[in-house]
Design a protein around this motif. Structure first.
Motif, PDB file in Angstrom:
ATOM      1  N   LEU A   1       0.835  -1.114   0.096  1.00  0.00           N
ATOM      2  CA  LEU A   1       0.084  -0.067  -0.158  1.00  0.00           C
ATOM      3  C   LEU A   1       0.963   1.303  -0.001  1.00  0.00           C
ATOM      4  N   LEU A   2       1.970   1.214   0.691  1.00  0.00           N
ATOM      5  CA  LEU A   2       2.828   2.299   0.708  1.00  0.00           C
ATOM      6  C   LEU A   2       3.516   2.512  -0.689  1.00  0.00           C
ATOM      7  N   ALA A   3       3.907   1.450  -1.432  1.00  0.00           N
ATOM      8  CA  ALA A   3       4.238   1.350  -2.895  1.00  0.00           C
ATOM      9  C   ALA A   3       3.153   2.140  -3.774  1.00  0.00           C
ATOM     10  N   LEU A   4       1.778   1.861  -3.532  1.00  0.00           N
ATOM     11  CA  LEU A   4       0.946   2.102  -3.965  1.00  0.00           C
ATOM     12  C   LEU A   4       0.677   3.736  -4.132  1.00  0.00           C
ATOM     13  N   CYS A   5       0.815   4.129  -2.627  1.00  0.00           N
ATOM     14  CA  CYS A   5       0.897   5.590  -2.355  1.00  0.00           C
ATOM     15  C   CYS A   5       1.927   6.244  -3.428  1.00  0.00           C
ATOM     16  N   ALA A   6       3.026   5.824  -3.206  1.00  0.00           N
ATOM     17  CA  ALA A   6       4.042   6.550  -4.212  1.00  0.00           C
ATOM     18  C   ALA A   6       3.659   6.832  -5.536  1.00  0.00           C
ATOM     19  N   GLY A   7       3.147   5.575  -6.020  1.00  0.00           N
ATOM     20  CA  GLY A   7       2.760   5.539  -7.688  1.00  0.00           C
ATOM     21  C   GLY A   7       1.743   6.564  -7.827  1.00  0.00           C
ATOM     22  N   LEU A   8       0.876   6.703  -6.860  1.00  0.00           N
ATOM     23  CA  LEU A   8      -0.489   7.504  -7.113  1.00  0.00           C
ATOM     24  C   LEU A   8       0.396   9.135  -6.838  1.00  0.00           C
ATOM     25  N   THR A   9       1.245   9.115  -6.020  1.00  0.00           N
ATOM     26  CA  THR A   9       2.031  10.542  -5.818  1.00  0.00           C
ATOM     27  C   THR A   9       2.611  11.023  -7.084  1.00  0.00           C
ATOM     28  N   ALA A  10       3.202   9.943  -7.700  1.00  0.00           N
ATOM     29  CA  ALA A  10       3.991  10.195  -8.890  1.00  0.00           C
ATOM     30  C   ALA A  10       2.984  10.923 -10.165  1.00  0.00           C
TER      31      ALA A  10
ATOM     32  N   ALA B   1       9.323   9.245  -7.021  1.00  0.00           N
ATOM     33  CA  ALA B   1       8.342   8.339  -6.429  1.00  0.00           C
ATOM     34  C   ALA B   1       8.105   6.882  -7.219  1.00  0.00           C
ATOM     35  N   ILE B   2       8.117   7.169  -8.312  1.00  0.00           N
ATOM     36  CA  ILE B   2       8.101   5.749  -9.125  1.00  0.00           C
ATOM     37  C   ILE B   2       9.484   4.888  -8.698  1.00  0.00           C
ATOM     38  N   VAL B   3      10.573   5.322  -8.642  1.00  0.00           N
ATOM     39  CA  VAL B   3      11.749   4.638  -8.071  1.00  0.00           C
ATOM     40  C   VAL B   3      11.468   4.024  -6.753  1.00  0.00           C
ATOM     41  N   PHE B   4      10.809   4.727  -5.945  1.00  0.00           N
ATOM     42  CA  PHE B   4      10.767   4.639  -4.598  1.00  0.00           C
ATOM     43  C   PHE B   4       9.715   3.412  -4.444  1.00  0.00           C
ATOM     44  N   ALA B   5       8.482   3.330  -5.477  1.00  0.00           N
ATOM     45  CA  ALA B   5       7.719   2.565  -5.576  1.00  0.00           C
ATOM     46  C   ALA B   5       8.280   1.114  -6.210  1.00  0.00           C
ATOM     47  N   ALA B   6       9.275   1.175  -6.838  1.00  0.00           N
ATOM     48  CA  ALA B   6       9.898   0.037  -7.378  1.00  0.00           C
ATOM     49  C   ALA B   6      10.695  -0.539  -6.503  1.00  0.00           C
TER      50      ALA B   6
ATOM     51  N   SER C   1      -1.429 -11.128  -3.276  1.00  0.00           N
ATOM     52  CA  SER C   1      -0.934 -11.367  -4.468  1.00  0.00           C
ATOM     53  C   SER C   1      -1.770 -10.488  -5.301  1.00  0.00           C
ATOM     54  N   GLN C   2      -2.958 -10.348  -5.119  1.00  0.00           N
ATOM     55  CA  GLN C   2      -3.931  -9.418  -6.022  1.00  0.00           C
ATOM     56  C   GLN C   2      -3.673  -8.010  -5.684  1.00  0.00           C
ATOM     57  N   LEU C   3      -3.436  -7.724  -4.584  1.00  0.00           N
ATOM     58  CA  LEU C   3      -3.109  -6.329  -4.216  1.00  0.00           C
ATOM     59  C   LEU C   3      -1.838  -5.937  -4.827  1.00  0.00           C
ATOM     60  N   ASP C   4      -0.882  -6.983  -4.752  1.00  0.00           N
ATOM     61  CA  ASP C   4       0.568  -6.328  -5.297  1.00  0.00           C
ATOM     62  C   ASP C   4       0.377  -6.156  -6.855  1.00  0.00           C
ATOM     63  N   SER C   5      -0.509  -6.933  -7.509  1.00  0.00           N
ATOM     64  CA  SER C   5      -0.882  -6.925  -9.119  1.00  0.00           C
ATOM     65  C   SER C   5      -1.322  -5.577  -9.425  1.00  0.00           C
ATOM     66  N   LEU C   6      -2.550  -5.374  -8.676  1.00  0.00           N
ATOM     67  CA  LEU C   6      -3.120  -3.937  -8.766  1.00  0.00           C
ATOM     68  C   LEU C   6      -2.211  -2.809  -8.605  1.00  0.00           C
ATOM     69  N   ALA C   7      -1.344  -2.915  -7.446  1.00  0.00           N
ATOM     70  CA  ALA C   7      -0.194  -1.622  -7.117  1.00  0.00           C
ATOM     71  C   ALA C   7       0.524  -1.644  -8.290  1.00  0.00           C
ATOM     72  N   ASP C   8       1.109  -2.836  -8.836  1.00  0.00           N
ATOM     73  CA  ASP C   8       2.010  -2.798 -10.154  1.00  0.00           C
ATOM     74  C   ASP C   8       1.555  -2.199 -11.145  1.00  0.00           C
ATOM     75  N   PHE C   9       0.237  -2.236 -11.512  1.00  0.00           N
ATOM     76  CA  PHE C   9      -0.489  -1.769 -12.840  1.00  0.00           C
ATOM     77  C   PHE C   9      -0.427  -0.161 -12.632  1.00  0.00           C
TER      78      PHE C   9
END
Length: 258
Positions: A19-28, A43-48, A69-77
């Motif tokens: 979820l923290l990675a997802l927040c980073a992606g949304l911030t990007a 922010a994208i680097v931090f998410a990676a 696993s499903q949450l990770d896939s949605l965050a990756d998208f």
């Protein structure tokens, strides 16, 4: 009954990292819309980085789950499909009007298709063990960081004027197609799984040095890393073919012996 309904913290921790990675992606995405492209890439680097951590944390704590696993896939998208596309659109692709938006859409869709294929492969018949050293196509995090190469080069002083938007569009489409291609790429999953005792301190020092370089010279590191990743693709194909032929020879020898 109350004790049975309680969820251990170790089960929640990997999902919190995701979820923290997802927040980073949304911030990007927000930073890209506002034109703050340095922060968007950061922010994208931090998410990676977080994406590389959450799975290892789950395996370490033995807290893997279908939900995670499903949450990770949605965050990756979002992080590696939508966010890079939005950042590139507001940086240069918007110069092409609707065509630039279509390019951004295609890249995001390629990210979704790549993740869907990866999840479908997990539920299918397991591949031979040697194929665990390879991905099929460019993985989503690597694709996101690689597609940002024009922006990274621009940040280190390479001229990428608005008139070069068509070149950025072609490059973006190429990376998107490589993500959904059957091209074998090195996975690196087994690197660092076990470290000799005498190598612990050198690895720690190298890790600190690498983090310091990334923080101090972010776009230089990203540019060089993306170029090296693209340069490794022919090597990965040759290595995959050699491993496939060696596996086929071993199977033929086993069959003939039996």
């Amino acid at each position: 009954m109350r004790r049975a309904r309680q969820v251990p913290l170790r089960v929640m921790l990997p999902n919190l990292v995701t979820l923290l990675a997802l927040c980073a992606g949304l911030t990007a995405i927000r930073m890209g819309v506002e034109g703050r492209f340095e922060l968007a890439v950061g922010a994208i680097v931090f998410a990676a980085i977080l994406d590389g951590i959450d799975g290892r944390v789950a395996r370490l704590l033995k807290s893997q789950s279908d939900f995670g696993s499903q949450l990770d896939s949605l965050a990756d998208f979002v992080n590696f499909g939508v966010a890079p596309a939005i950042v590139l659109y507001f940086w240069r692709l918007d110069q092409l009007g609707s065509l630039g938006w279509i390019v951004a859409l295609v890249f995001a869709i390629c990210g979704a298709l790549r993740l869907a294929r990866f999840n479908a492969a997990l539920s299918g018949e397991p591949p031979p063990a040697w194929q665990g050293d390879f991905f099929v196509g460019i993985p989503a995090p690597a694709g996101a960081l690689t597609v940002l190469l024009p922006l990274s080069l621009y940040q280190v002083g390479v001229p990428v004027p608005p008139q070069a938007a068509i070149l950025v569009a072609v490059y973006t489409l190429a990376i998107g197609l490589l993500m959904v291609s059957r091209l074998p790429t090195l996975s690196g999953k087994r690197i660092g799984s076990a470290i000799p005792r005498e190598a612990v301190f050198p690895v720690l020092l190298f890790s600190v040095f690498a983090v310091a370089l990334l923080v101090s010279y972010t776009f230089w590191v990203l540019s060089i890393g993306a170029l090296l990743y693209l340069a490794h693709l022919p090597f990965a194909v040759r290595r995959h073919e050699a491993r496939r032929e060696a596996h086929a020879d071993a199977e033929r020898a086993e069959n003939s012996a039996s």
